[in-house]
Write a protein that holds these residues in place. Structure first.
Motif, PDB file in Angstrom:
ATOM      1  N   MET A   1      56.057 -16.431   3.366  1.00  0.00           N
ATOM      2  CA  MET A   1      56.869 -16.972   4.413  1.00  0.00           C
ATOM      3  C   MET A   1      56.911 -15.887   5.521  1.00  0.00           C
ATOM      4  SD  MET A   1      57.626 -19.962   3.921  1.00  0.00           S
ATOM      5  CE  MET A   1      58.947 -20.264   4.921  1.00  0.00           C
ATOM      6  N   ASN A   2      57.266 -14.539   5.285  1.00  0.00           N
ATOM      7  CA  ASN A   2      57.477 -13.642   6.092  1.00  0.00           C
ATOM      8  C   ASN A   2      56.086 -13.401   7.022  1.00  0.00           C
ATOM      9  OD1 ASN A   2      60.135 -12.396   5.841  1.00  0.00           O
ATOM     10  ND2 ASN A   2      59.664 -12.098   3.835  1.00  0.00           N
TER      11      ASN A   2
ATOM     12  N   LEU B   1      45.910 -18.188  16.667  1.00  0.00           N
ATOM     13  CA  LEU B   1      47.129 -18.002  15.585  1.00  0.00           C
ATOM     14  C   LEU B   1      47.716 -19.194  15.006  1.00  0.00           C
ATOM     15  CD1 LEU B   1      48.664 -15.496  18.237  1.00  0.00           C
ATOM     16  CD2 LEU B   1      48.113 -14.917  15.757  1.00  0.00           C
ATOM     17  N   ALA B   2      47.532 -20.475  15.705  1.00  0.00           N
ATOM     18  CA  ALA B   2      48.061 -21.698  15.233  1.00  0.00           C
ATOM     19  C   ALA B   2      47.350 -21.895  13.781  1.00  0.00           C
ATOM     20  CB  ALA B   2      47.899 -22.971  16.069  1.00  0.00           C
ATOM     21  N   ASN B   3      46.031 -21.762  13.884  1.00  0.00           N
ATOM     22  CA  ASN B   3      45.294 -22.030  12.621  1.00  0.00           C
ATOM     23  C   ASN B   3      45.737 -21.042  11.416  1.00  0.00           C
ATOM     24  OD1 ASN B   3      42.924 -23.082  11.232  1.00  0.00           O
ATOM     25  ND2 ASN B   3      41.905 -20.980  11.369  1.00  0.00           N
ATOM     26  N   LYS B   4      45.886 -19.682  12.042  1.00  0.00           N
ATOM     27  CA  LYS B   4      46.454 -18.813  10.985  1.00  0.00           C
ATOM     28  C   LYS B   4      47.556 -18.964  10.190  1.00  0.00           C
ATOM     29  CE  LYS B   4      43.735 -14.701  12.536  1.00  0.00           C
ATOM     30  NZ  LYS B   4      43.947 -13.297  13.004  1.00  0.00           N
ATOM     31  N   LEU B   5      48.523 -19.815  11.089  1.00  0.00           N
ATOM     32  CA  LEU B   5      49.885 -20.206  10.681  1.00  0.00           C
ATOM     33  C   LEU B   5      49.820 -21.071   9.576  1.00  0.00           C
ATOM     34  CD1 LEU B   5      53.017 -20.249  10.713  1.00  0.00           C
ATOM     35  CD2 LEU B   5      52.903 -21.603  12.727  1.00  0.00           C
ATOM     36  N   ALA B   6      48.939 -22.084  10.115  1.00  0.00           N
ATOM     37  CA  ALA B   6      48.862 -23.380   9.106  1.00  0.00           C
ATOM     38  C   ALA B   6      48.156 -22.952   7.807  1.00  0.00           C
ATOM     39  CB  ALA B   6      47.925 -24.490   9.802  1.00  0.00           C
TER      40      ALA B   6
ATOM     41  N   ILE C   1      51.550 -21.678   0.077  1.00  0.00           N
ATOM     42  CA  ILE C   1      52.771 -21.871  -0.972  1.00  0.00           C
ATOM     43  C   ILE C   1      52.192 -22.652  -2.153  1.00  0.00           C
ATOM     44  CG2 ILE C   1      55.046 -22.983  -0.997  1.00  0.00           C
ATOM     45  CD1 ILE C   1      55.108 -20.600   0.597  1.00  0.00           C
ATOM     46  N   ASP C   2      52.455 -22.237  -3.204  1.00  0.00           N
ATOM     47  CA  ASP C   2      52.152 -23.075  -4.437  1.00  0.00           C
ATOM     48  C   ASP C   2      53.248 -24.313  -4.722  1.00  0.00           C
ATOM     49  OD1 ASP C   2      51.400 -23.890  -6.804  1.00  0.00           O
ATOM     50  OD2 ASP C   2      51.380 -22.076  -7.882  1.00  0.00           O
ATOM     51  N   ARG C   3      53.269 -25.367  -4.412  1.00  0.00           N
ATOM     52  CA  ARG C   3      54.239 -26.253  -4.622  1.00  0.00           C
ATOM     53  C   ARG C   3      54.511 -26.578  -6.145  1.00  0.00           C
ATOM     54  NH1 ARG C   3      50.828 -26.037   0.022  1.00  0.00           N
ATOM     55  NH2 ARG C   3      51.078 -27.616   1.672  1.00  0.00           N
ATOM     56  N   LYS C   4      53.621 -26.226  -6.889  1.00  0.00           N
ATOM     57  CA  LYS C   4      53.817 -26.221  -8.479  1.00  0.00           C
ATOM     58  C   LYS C   4      55.255 -25.661  -8.880  1.00  0.00           C
ATOM     59  CE  LYS C   4      49.194 -27.494  -9.647  1.00  0.00           C
ATOM     60  NZ  LYS C   4      47.906 -26.922 -10.527  1.00  0.00           N
ATOM     61  N   ASN C   5      55.416 -24.468  -8.299  1.00  0.00           N
ATOM     62  CA  ASN C   5      56.530 -23.642  -8.356  1.00  0.00           C
ATOM     63  C   ASN C   5      57.810 -24.140  -7.835  1.00  0.00           C
ATOM     64  OD1 ASN C   5      55.189 -21.780 -10.124  1.00  0.00           O
ATOM     65  ND2 ASN C   5      54.476 -20.750  -8.695  1.00  0.00           N
ATOM     66  N   LEU C   6      57.874 -25.185  -6.877  1.00  0.00           N
ATOM     67  CA  LEU C   6      58.858 -25.608  -6.518  1.00  0.00           C
ATOM     68  C   LEU C   6      59.587 -26.935  -7.338  1.00  0.00           C
ATOM     69  CD1 LEU C   6      57.878 -25.828  -2.716  1.00  0.00           C
ATOM     70  CD2 LEU C   6      59.140 -23.950  -3.641  1.00  0.00           C
ATOM     71  N   ASP C   7      60.791 -27.050  -7.178  1.00  0.00           N
ATOM     72  CA  ASP C   7      61.236 -28.278  -7.909  1.00  0.00           C
ATOM     73  C   ASP C   7      60.864 -29.477  -7.275  1.00  0.00           C
ATOM     74  OD1 ASP C   7      63.281 -28.709  -6.003  1.00  0.00           O
ATOM     75  OD2 ASP C   7      64.568 -27.161  -6.844  1.00  0.00           O
ATOM     76  N   ILE C   8      61.072 -30.350  -7.706  1.00  0.00           N
ATOM     77  CA  ILE C   8      60.614 -31.748  -7.022  1.00  0.00           C
ATOM     78  C   ILE C   8      61.194 -32.148  -5.643  1.00  0.00           C
ATOM     79  CG2 ILE C   8      60.667 -34.480  -7.377  1.00  0.00           C
ATOM     80  CD1 ILE C   8      60.356 -34.189 -10.228  1.00  0.00           C
ATOM     81  N   ALA C   9      62.585 -31.978  -5.473  1.00  0.00           N
ATOM     82  CA  ALA C   9      63.051 -32.133  -4.190  1.00  0.00           C
ATOM     83  C   ALA C   9      62.497 -31.129  -3.149  1.00  0.00           C
ATOM     84  CB  ALA C   9      64.502 -32.025  -4.085  1.00  0.00           C
ATOM     85  N   SER C  10      62.235 -29.939  -3.479  1.00  0.00           N
ATOM     86  CA  SER C  10      61.914 -28.972  -2.783  1.00  0.00           C
ATOM     87  C   SER C  10      60.648 -29.070  -2.266  1.00  0.00           C
ATOM     88  CB  SER C  10      61.990 -27.484  -3.251  1.00  0.00           C
ATOM     89  OG  SER C  10      63.497 -27.191  -3.594  1.00  0.00           O
ATOM     90  N   ARG C  11      59.835 -29.683  -3.213  1.00  0.00           N
ATOM     91  CA  ARG C  11      58.313 -29.827  -3.053  1.00  0.00           C
ATOM     92  C   ARG C  11      58.023 -30.847  -1.891  1.00  0.00           C
ATOM     93  NH1 ARG C  11      55.821 -31.794  -8.123  1.00  0.00           N
ATOM     94  NH2 ARG C  11      56.860 -30.020  -8.987  1.00  0.00           N
TER      95      ARG C  11
ATOM     96  N   LYS D   1      65.360 -19.019   4.065  1.00  0.00           N
ATOM     97  CA  LYS D   1      65.940 -17.849   4.738  1.00  0.00           C
ATOM     98  C   LYS D   1      65.116 -16.499   3.978  1.00  0.00           C
ATOM     99  CE  LYS D   1      70.221 -19.884   5.049  1.00  0.00           C
ATOM    100  NZ  LYS D   1      71.919 -20.046   4.701  1.00  0.00           N
ATOM    101  N   PRO D   2      63.891 -16.534   4.352  1.00  0.00           N
ATOM    102  CA  PRO D   2      63.038 -15.352   3.685  1.00  0.00           C
ATOM    103  C   PRO D   2      63.206 -14.042   4.231  1.00  0.00           C
ATOM    104  CG  PRO D   2      61.612 -16.752   5.195  1.00  0.00           C
ATOM    105  CD  PRO D   2      63.105 -17.230   5.062  1.00  0.00           C
TER     106      PRO D   2
END
Length: 512
Positions: free
Chosen positions: A374-375, A399-404, A410-420, A466-467
Motif C-alpha cells: 500500500m505504501n 505510472l497508472a500501469n505501475k499503480l494498478a 494484495i493477497d486477497r486470501k489474507n483478508l476477511d470476506i467483507a474486506s476482500r 491507513k497504511p
C-alpha cells in the motif's frame, strides 16, 4: 467625443445582437429561448410545453441530480458535461452505474429544438420522451420511472419545485419529462465565430477559414447541411466494422437497408466534443478526414454519396484537410460552453451529494506485506498525480500501469470476506480508470477526467487501511469534478495546483 462614439457603437452592437434572435410565441418567459436569425424554424412543440423560469430551473435540477439512477450515482450531467459541449470528453463510450459501459459515444446536447429524432439510432422521436431511454437502460441509469417518481415524491425539495413549475406538488411522468425538456431546450449554441460572421456582427473569417468554408460546401454539406450542420438523416459512412457489432438504425426499425446507419451529427463545438463517431473511434479531426479521404470501407449499406464514379470516399488533399479543419474550428461556441445559466453551480437548490466517507469501512488489514504494498502504491499514485497535473501524458500512462499492478499484488486470501469484497470492488474501479489513463496518453483532458475518479477510490483504500505513518489529505473540487490525495497539508497553495484555480475545494485529513 471619443466616449460618445464608443457608447454609440456599443449601443448599436447590443441592438444588433438583440435582433439576431427571434422570440418564440407561447413561452411565458421569452428570454429563455430565442431563434437565432440565421437558424430555421424549430420543430419542437412549444405550445404543449411552454418554457417558464421555474420549469427550466426544475429541469436543470433534475438534469444534475443522480437521484434518477438506481444507485444514485449517475445523473444526466455525468455523461453530458457543459465543458465538453454536453458530451463526455475523451470517453469513447458513456459510463453508467457501477462503471458499466454503453456501446456508443455520448452525443452532445445542443440545439435540440430543431432535432426530429434523438440518439444515434433515432429511436426516440420526441424530446419529451428522450430521458426514458437512458434512465431505463441497464448499463446507463438502470432505473424505472416508478422508482424515480417515488424518490422525487419522498425528497425534501422536489414537491415544492414541481409546485413552482406546474402549480401543484403532483409529481408524474409527464411533468418530470417536460421539465427536463424545458432545460434542454434552452441549450442553444449559436454564437460561434461562424455565426457572428454570418449575421454580420463585425466578425470576419480569415483567408484559410474562408477557403475551408468553400471546400466544406463542396465536399461535406450534402450531409452536414444548413446552419445546424446536419440534415438529421441516417447514413452508413463506411467505417471499419467494430469488434462489437452495432447495427444502428436497423435496431429501431428492422429494415435491412438501415443496417450500420447512424444519425448524421452536427459539427458544432467539435473542439470540445472529441472523440468522434458513434463509437468514439477517432480522437482527432485529422483522423476523421483521413477516414473520408482514403479509408472508407465498401459495403452494401454504404451511403451512395461516398461511392460515386467508381471511387470510395471524398477526394481531399492534405492542404484541403487543413483548410476544412480551420473552418470547422470557427463552429466552436465558447459562449455556450461557459454560459453560467447552464452550469450546475448556478442551481438555486443544492443537490444532496453522497458523502464519500459513507463508503469507507474499517477493514481487517494486519499483514505487514500488505502495508508495504500500500505504501509503494501511494508513492506511484503521488507521482501519477504530478504527471497528470503537469500534463505529462506518457509518464502518467506508465505510472497508472505501475499503480494498478502494485495494488493487484494484495493477497486477497489474507483478508476477511467483507474486506476482500470491499477491496475487490474498489480495486476494480482503480484498474478501470488506470486503463483509461493508459489508453488516453494522447489526451491530457481524458487522463484528467479519469484521475479524479481514481483518486476517490484511492481515498477509500487509504482511509480504510491507513497504511501511512503520516497524515494524508484528500481534496475535492465539485466545480471541476476533480479530486486528489496529497501528503502535504497545504497543497492547494503550491505552484502545481494554483494554475487550476479550484474555487470550491474541500479538504479531509486521513490520520495514521
Amino acid at each position: 467625443m471619443k466616449n460618445k462614439i464608443y457608447l454609440t457603437l456599443l449601443l448599436l452592437f447590443g441592438l444588433m445582437v438583440l435582433f439576431s434572435f427571434k422570440r418564440v410565441k407561447g413561452n411565458e418567459d421569452e428570454n429563455l429561448f430565442a431563434i437565432p436569425s440565421n437558424f430555421p424554424k424549430p420543430t419542437y412543440h412549444f405550445k404543449s410545453n411552454p418554457l417558464t423560469t421555474e420549469g427550466v430551473e426544475l429541469g436543470k435540477t433534475l438534469f444534475y441530480d443522480a437521484i434518477i439512477s438506481s444507485d444514485n450515482t449517475v445523473s444526466c450531467g455525468s455523461c453530458h458535461q457543459q465543458s465538453a459541449g454536453f458530451t463526455q470528453h475523451g470517453h469513447a463510450f458513456s459510463h453508467g452505474v457501477n462503471d458499466l459501459l454503453t456501446k456508443r459515444n455520448s452525443m452532445p446536447l445542443y440545439n435540440l429544438a430543431w432535432s426530429t429524432s434523438f440518439g444515434w439510432d433515432g429511436g426516440v422521436h420526441d424530446l419529451d420522451l428522450f430521458a426514458i431511454s437512458p434512465i431505463t437502460n441497464p448499463v446507463e441509469m438502470n432505473e424505472n420511472m416508478a422508482n424515480v417518481l417515488d424518490k422525487l415524491r419522498k425528497s425534501q425539495n422536489y414537491p415544492s419545485l414541481f409546485k413552482n413549475a406546474f402549480g401543484s406538488e403532483e409529481i408524474n411522468t409527464e411533468r418530470f419529462l417536460k421539465a427536463l425538456s424545458q432545460f434542454m431546450l434552452t441549450m442553444v449554441s449559436a454564437n460561434s465565430k461562424y455565426d457572428q460572421y454570418m449575421r454580420m456582427e463585425g466578425v470576419e473569417l480569415d483567408e484559410k477559414e474562408l477557403a475551408g468554408l468553400e471546400l466544406f460546401k463542396q465536399k461535406c454539406a450534402s450531409c452536414h447541411a444548413g446552419e445546424l450542420f446536419t440534415d438529421y438523416s441516417f447514413r452508413n459512412n463506411g467505417l471499419e466494422p467494430a469488434k462489437v457489432e452495432d447495427l444502428g438504425r436497423f435496431e429501431v426499425n428492422q429494415q435491412e437497408s438501415d443496417k450500420h446507419k447512424f444519425k448524421v451529427p452536427s459539427l458544432r463545438n467539435l473542439g470540445y466534443t472529441a472523440p468522434y463517431m458513434h463509437d468514439g473511434r477517432f480522437e482527432t479531426l485529422e483522423q476523421v478526414l483521413d477516414h473520408y479521404a482514403g479509408k472508407v470501407v465498401k459495403s452494401e449499406y454504404l451511403d451512395p454519396i461516398l461511392q460515386q464514379n467508381g471511387k470510395l470516399g471524398i477526394s481531399l488533399s492534405s492542404d484541403e484537410k487543413v483548410k476544412i479543419i480551420a473552418f470547422l474550428k470557427t463552429l466552436d461556441d465558447d459562449y455556450f460552453i461557459k454560459k453560467e445559466s447552464f452550469s450546475e453551480s448556478s442551481l438555486k437548490t443544492v443537490i444532496p451529494k453522497k458523502d464519500i466517507l459513507d463508503d469507507v469501512k474499517k477493514l481487517s488489514f494486519g499483514n505487514e506485506k500488505h502495508q508495504l504494498i500500500m505504501n509503494e502504491s501511494l508513492v506511484f499514485y503521488l507521482k501519477l498525480k504530478d504527471a497528470i497535473l503537469k500534463k505529462e501524458t506518457n509518464k502518467a500512462a506508465v505510472l497508472a500501469n505501475k499503480l494498478a499492478l502494485s495494488l493487484d499484488r494484495i493477497d486477497r486470501k489474507n483478508l476477511d470476506i467483507a474486506s476482500r469484497v470491499y477491496f475487490d470492488k474498489v480495486y476494480q474501479g482503480i484498474a478501470f480508470d488506470a486503463d483509461h489513463i493508459i489508453e488516453g496518453k494522447a489526451l491530457a483532458q481524458h487522463q484528467f477526467d479519469h484521475f479524479g475518479e481514481l483518486s476517490a477510490n484511492m481515498f477509500r483504500l487509504m482511509a480504510s487501511f491507513k497504511p501511512s505513518d503520516k497524515p494524508l489529505f484528500y481534496y475535492e473540487s465539485s466545480e471541476k469534478k476533480f479530486s486528489w490525495l496529497s501528503n502535504l497539508s497545504n497543497e492547494e497553495s503550491t505552484s502545481i495546483i494554483k494554475p487550476y484555480q479550484f474555487k470550491d475545494l474541500k479538504k479531509r485529513a486521513i490520520q495514521p
